[in-house]
Design an enzyme around this catalytic site. Structure first.
Site, PDB file in Angstrom:
ATOM      1  N   LYS A  68       0.813  -1.075  -0.430  1.00  0.00           N
ATOM      2  CA  LYS A  68       0.049  -0.316  -0.071  1.00  0.00           C
ATOM      3  C   LYS A  68       0.613   1.127  -0.087  1.00  0.00           C
ATOM      4  O   LYS A  68       0.581   2.024  -0.544  1.00  0.00           O
ATOM      5  CB  LYS A  68      -0.928  -0.118   1.110  1.00  0.00           C
ATOM      6  CG  LYS A  68      -1.926  -0.980   0.727  1.00  0.00           C
ATOM      7  CD  LYS A  68      -2.730  -0.909   2.665  1.00  0.00           C
ATOM      8  CE  LYS A  68      -1.967  -1.168   3.969  1.00  0.00           C
ATOM      9  NZ  LYS A  68      -0.995  -2.020   3.822  1.00  0.00           N
TER      10      LYS A  68
ATOM     11  N   ARG B 285      -9.552   1.118   9.230  1.00  0.00           N
ATOM     12  CA  ARG B 285      -8.599  -0.508   9.755  1.00  0.00           C
ATOM     13  C   ARG B 285     -10.167  -1.193  10.650  1.00  0.00           C
ATOM     14  O   ARG B 285      -9.957  -2.356  10.508  1.00  0.00           O
ATOM     15  CB  ARG B 285      -7.767  -0.809  10.718  1.00  0.00           C
ATOM     16  CG  ARG B 285      -6.355  -0.660   9.416  1.00  0.00           C
ATOM     17  CD  ARG B 285      -5.181  -0.989  10.844  1.00  0.00           C
ATOM     18  NE  ARG B 285      -3.893  -1.233   9.978  1.00  0.00           N
ATOM     19  CZ  ARG B 285      -3.060  -0.692   9.598  1.00  0.00           C
ATOM     20  NH1 ARG B 285      -3.005   0.778   9.359  1.00  0.00           N
ATOM     21  NH2 ARG B 285      -2.121  -1.858   9.171  1.00  0.00           N
TER      22      ARG B 285
ATOM     23  N   ARG C 163      11.614  -6.132   3.932  1.00  0.00           N
ATOM     24  CA  ARG C 163      11.640  -4.566   3.919  1.00  0.00           C
ATOM     25  C   ARG C 163      12.571  -4.014   4.665  1.00  0.00           C
ATOM     26  O   ARG C 163      12.924  -4.542   5.682  1.00  0.00           O
ATOM     27  CB  ARG C 163       9.923  -3.735   4.130  1.00  0.00           C
ATOM     28  CG  ARG C 163       9.763  -2.209   4.650  1.00  0.00           C
ATOM     29  CD  ARG C 163       8.852  -2.178   4.545  1.00  0.00           C
ATOM     30  NE  ARG C 163       8.043  -2.487   5.631  1.00  0.00           N
ATOM     31  CZ  ARG C 163       6.408  -2.340   6.156  1.00  0.00           C
ATOM     32  NH1 ARG C 163       5.898  -1.745   4.946  1.00  0.00           N
ATOM     33  NH2 ARG C 163       5.798  -3.514   6.898  1.00  0.00           N
TER      34      ARG C 163
ATOM     35  N   ARG D 246      -0.069  -9.387  13.183  1.00  0.00           N
ATOM     36  CA  ARG D 246      -0.636  -8.166  12.219  1.00  0.00           C
ATOM     37  C   ARG D 246      -1.982  -8.467  11.452  1.00  0.00           C
ATOM     38  O   ARG D 246      -2.524  -8.529  11.191  1.00  0.00           O
ATOM     39  CB  ARG D 246       0.543  -7.547  11.280  1.00  0.00           C
ATOM     40  CG  ARG D 246       1.094  -6.710  12.456  1.00  0.00           C
ATOM     41  CD  ARG D 246       2.938  -5.963  11.827  1.00  0.00           C
ATOM     42  NE  ARG D 246       2.361  -5.791  10.835  1.00  0.00           N
ATOM     43  CZ  ARG D 246       3.267  -4.849   9.973  1.00  0.00           C
ATOM     44  NH1 ARG D 246       5.070  -5.886  10.311  1.00  0.00           N
ATOM     45  NH2 ARG D 246       3.400  -4.461   8.624  1.00  0.00           N
TER      46      ARG D 246
ATOM     47  N   ARG E 205      12.010  -2.277  10.536  1.00  0.00           N
ATOM     48  CA  ARG E 205      10.753  -2.018  11.278  1.00  0.00           C
ATOM     49  C   ARG E 205      10.411  -2.990  12.061  1.00  0.00           C
ATOM     50  O   ARG E 205      10.688  -3.901  12.576  1.00  0.00           O
ATOM     51  CB  ARG E 205       9.291  -1.648  10.982  1.00  0.00           C
ATOM     52  CG  ARG E 205       9.332  -0.097   9.996  1.00  0.00           C
ATOM     53  CD  ARG E 205       8.039  -0.156   9.036  1.00  0.00           C
ATOM     54  NE  ARG E 205       7.030  -0.648   9.785  1.00  0.00           N
ATOM     55  CZ  ARG E 205       5.619  -1.022   8.939  1.00  0.00           C
ATOM     56  NH1 ARG E 205       5.875  -0.087   7.817  1.00  0.00           N
ATOM     57  NH2 ARG E 205       4.297  -1.331   9.234  1.00  0.00           N
TER      58      ARG E 205
HETATM   59  P1  AP5 Z   1       4.732  -1.755   1.618  1.00  0.00           P
HETATM   60  O1  AP5 Z   1       4.685  -0.980   0.788  1.00  0.00           O
HETATM   61  O2  AP5 Z   1       5.535  -1.135   2.705  1.00  0.00           O
HETATM   62  O3  AP5 Z   1       3.473  -2.675   1.932  1.00  0.00           O
HETATM   63  P2  AP5 Z   1       2.365  -1.904   2.923  1.00  0.00           P
HETATM   64  O4  AP5 Z   1       1.143  -2.706   2.620  1.00  0.00           O
HETATM   65  O5  AP5 Z   1       2.426  -0.700   3.561  1.00  0.00           O
HETATM   66  O6  AP5 Z   1       2.771  -2.203   4.654  1.00  0.00           O
HETATM   67  P3  AP5 Z   1       3.239  -1.529   5.648  1.00  0.00           P
HETATM   68  O7  AP5 Z   1       3.763  -2.594   6.461  1.00  0.00           O
HETATM   69  O8  AP5 Z   1       3.021  -0.217   5.686  1.00  0.00           O
HETATM   70  O9  AP5 Z   1       1.544  -1.797   6.393  1.00  0.00           O
HETATM   71  P4  AP5 Z   1       0.505  -1.945   7.431  1.00  0.00           P
HETATM   72  O10 AP5 Z   1      -0.678  -1.511   6.850  1.00  0.00           O
HETATM   73  O11 AP5 Z   1       1.147  -2.689   8.117  1.00  0.00           O
HETATM   74  O12 AP5 Z   1       1.216  -0.779   8.522  1.00  0.00           O
HETATM   75  P5  AP5 Z   1       1.005   0.861   8.428  1.00  0.00           P
HETATM   76  O13 AP5 Z   1       2.765   1.544   8.733  1.00  0.00           O
HETATM   77  O14 AP5 Z   1       0.000   0.816   8.370  1.00  0.00           O
HETATM   78  O15 AP5 Z   1       6.084  -2.710   1.321  1.00  0.00           O
HETATM   79  C1  AP5 Z   1       6.157  -3.726   2.121  1.00  0.00           C
HETATM   80  C2  AP5 Z   1       7.465  -4.340   1.010  1.00  0.00           C
HETATM   81  O16 AP5 Z   1       7.063  -5.148   0.367  1.00  0.00           O
HETATM   82  C3  AP5 Z   1       8.334  -3.089   0.911  1.00  0.00           C
HETATM   83  O17 AP5 Z   1       9.800  -3.020   0.926  1.00  0.00           O
HETATM   84  C4  AP5 Z   1       8.281  -3.275  -0.400  1.00  0.00           C
HETATM   85  O18 AP5 Z   1       9.676  -2.534  -1.014  1.00  0.00           O
HETATM   86  C5  AP5 Z   1       7.956  -4.797  -1.172  1.00  0.00           C
HETATM   87  N1  AP5 Z   1       6.860  -4.590  -2.454  1.00  0.00           N
HETATM   88  C6  AP5 Z   1       6.493  -3.017  -2.315  1.00  0.00           C
HETATM   89  N2  AP5 Z   1       5.566  -3.649  -3.368  1.00  0.00           N
HETATM   90  C7  AP5 Z   1       6.213  -4.824  -4.133  1.00  0.00           C
HETATM   91  C8  AP5 Z   1       5.936  -5.450  -5.223  1.00  0.00           C
HETATM   92  N3  AP5 Z   1       4.929  -4.878  -6.167  1.00  0.00           N
HETATM   93  N4  AP5 Z   1       6.931  -6.892  -5.403  1.00  0.00           N
HETATM   94  C9  AP5 Z   1       8.173  -6.189  -4.528  1.00  0.00           C
HETATM   95  N5  AP5 Z   1       8.377  -5.593  -3.494  1.00  0.00           N
HETATM   96  C10 AP5 Z   1       7.515  -5.014  -3.279  1.00  0.00           C
HETATM   97  O19 AP5 Z   1       0.669   0.398   9.903  1.00  0.00           O
HETATM   98  C11 AP5 Z   1       1.304  -0.456  11.351  1.00  0.00           C
HETATM   99  C12 AP5 Z   1       0.769  -0.357  12.528  1.00  0.00           C
HETATM  100  O20 AP5 Z   1       0.296   0.822  13.239  1.00  0.00           O
HETATM  101  C13 AP5 Z   1      -0.269  -1.033  13.021  1.00  0.00           C
HETATM  102  O21 AP5 Z   1       0.096  -2.683  12.665  1.00  0.00           O
HETATM  103  C14 AP5 Z   1      -0.881  -0.813  13.629  1.00  0.00           C
HETATM  104  O22 AP5 Z   1      -0.868  -1.438  15.075  1.00  0.00           O
HETATM  105  C15 AP5 Z   1      -0.641   0.702  14.320  1.00  0.00           C
HETATM  106  N6  AP5 Z   1      -2.187   1.182  13.405  1.00  0.00           N
HETATM  107  C16 AP5 Z   1      -1.465   1.895  11.717  1.00  0.00           C
HETATM  108  N7  AP5 Z   1      -3.112   2.229  11.485  1.00  0.00           N
HETATM  109  C17 AP5 Z   1      -3.721   2.183  12.217  1.00  0.00           C
HETATM  110  C18 AP5 Z   1      -5.441   2.122  12.661  1.00  0.00           C
HETATM  111  N8  AP5 Z   1      -6.088   2.573  11.436  1.00  0.00           N
HETATM  112  N9  AP5 Z   1      -5.760   1.203  13.456  1.00  0.00           N
HETATM  113  C19 AP5 Z   1      -5.138   1.017  14.471  1.00  0.00           C
HETATM  114  N10 AP5 Z   1      -3.825   1.056  14.210  1.00  0.00           N
HETATM  115  C20 AP5 Z   1      -2.885   0.976  13.322  1.00  0.00           C
END
Ligand code: AP5
Length: 252
Positions: free
Chosen positions: A42, A122, A161, A205, A194
């Protein structure tokens, strides 16, 4: 060329303002939500889409990560300290905390530049609250992009990552490696992994995603806003697929 938005209003909240002011012209703005499992890509797509449509990627995870250093120094933010503990363990932060942060940043949602929400909502409670907040601010969502990929491929993406602590650019040790191993191409500083990309946090997660976030696809399908996008292939291929899907959706 216009500078990239620094998203200060989103990352810091309060009275903070962004480097480029309050968005661009009202016409042609886009308001999207990105859905998908942790690690599906994402954030990677949010960067590409925000460059293409000139909209800010607004990630709730980025708010928590940006607050980490501040909360560690400051005893006066108990809610944020607790939120960071949930995050490190891979669990969802309670709705109440997340919604307080979003309400504090409502001006980002009515920004003339539009927005791209990544990682929010979420839960169904968050999605219902978002509807209320958007209505209060006189704006509507254009579409919800839901990225889909088999679990084993997602886990491989998360495990590889690496992120830059300075410019926040995201790499992958195999699919998107930096030119020099372990070092950011742009900043020259050491990349880090991370806390929540450790295997035990990844498991938590994924469970939280299955239980709380997957029901959102039906929620938004029911509202006629859902666009499903296969997240297989290179980031560029997925980006092109996203653009085509957005165009077909807008025409329908
Ligand atoms: P990346 O683009 O970083 O993936 P992502 O989907 O953004 O993953 P995140 O881990 O950031 O999502 P998340 O939803 O867990 O984290 P968030 O920060 O929102 O890609 C991942 C890897 O793959 C990278 O290395 C990239 O280079 C590689 N890649 C990408 N595309 C590729 C492709 N096509 N082919 C190959 N490789 C590829 O949330 C973190 C934490 O915050 C949550 O766990 C929770 O504790 C809290 N939180 C955040 N928002 C909320 C909410 N609304 N409610 C409650 N808790 C929340």
């Amino acid at each position: 060329m216009q500078p990239k938005p620094d998203r200060a209003a989103w990352l810091k909240g309060g009275n903070s303002n962004c480097n480029i002011g309050f968005g661009g012209p009202a016409e042609g703005q886009h308001r999207f939500v990105l859905l998908g499992a942790p690690g599906v890509g994402k954030g990677t797509q949010a960067e590409l889409l925000s460059d293409r449509f000139h909209i800010c990627p607004l990630s709730t995870g980025d708010i928590f990560r940006a607050s980490t250093a501040l909360a560690a120094r400051c005893e006066c933010c108990p809610a944020m300290l607790r939120a960071l503990d949930y995050m490190k363990a891979g669990a969802l932060v309670p709705d109440e905390t997340v919604l307080a942060l979003i309400r504090e940043r409502a001006k980002c949602l009515r920004c003339n530049g539009g927005f791209l929400l990544d990682g929010f909502p979420r839960t169904i409670a968050q999605a219902e609250a978002l509807e209320e907040i958007l209505a209060e601010n006189g704006v509507k969502l254009d579409a919800v992009l839901s990225y889909e990929l088999p679990l084993e491929k997602i886990v491989a993406r998360l495990g590889g990552r690496r992120s830059c602590p300075q410019c926040k650019k995201v790499y992958h040790i195999e699919s998107m490696p930096p030119k020099k191993a372990g070092v950011c191409d742009a900043c020259g500083v050491a990349l880090f992994q991370r806390d929540d990309d450790r295997p035990e946090a990844i498991r938590v997660r994924m469970q939280a995603y299955e239980k709380s976030t997957t029901p959102l696809t039906n929620f938004y399908r029911g509202k006629g806003l859902l666009i499903s996008i296969e997240a297989e292939g290179t980031p560029a291929a997925i980006f092109n697929r996203s653009l085509e899907a957005i165009q077909s959706f807008a025409k329908a």
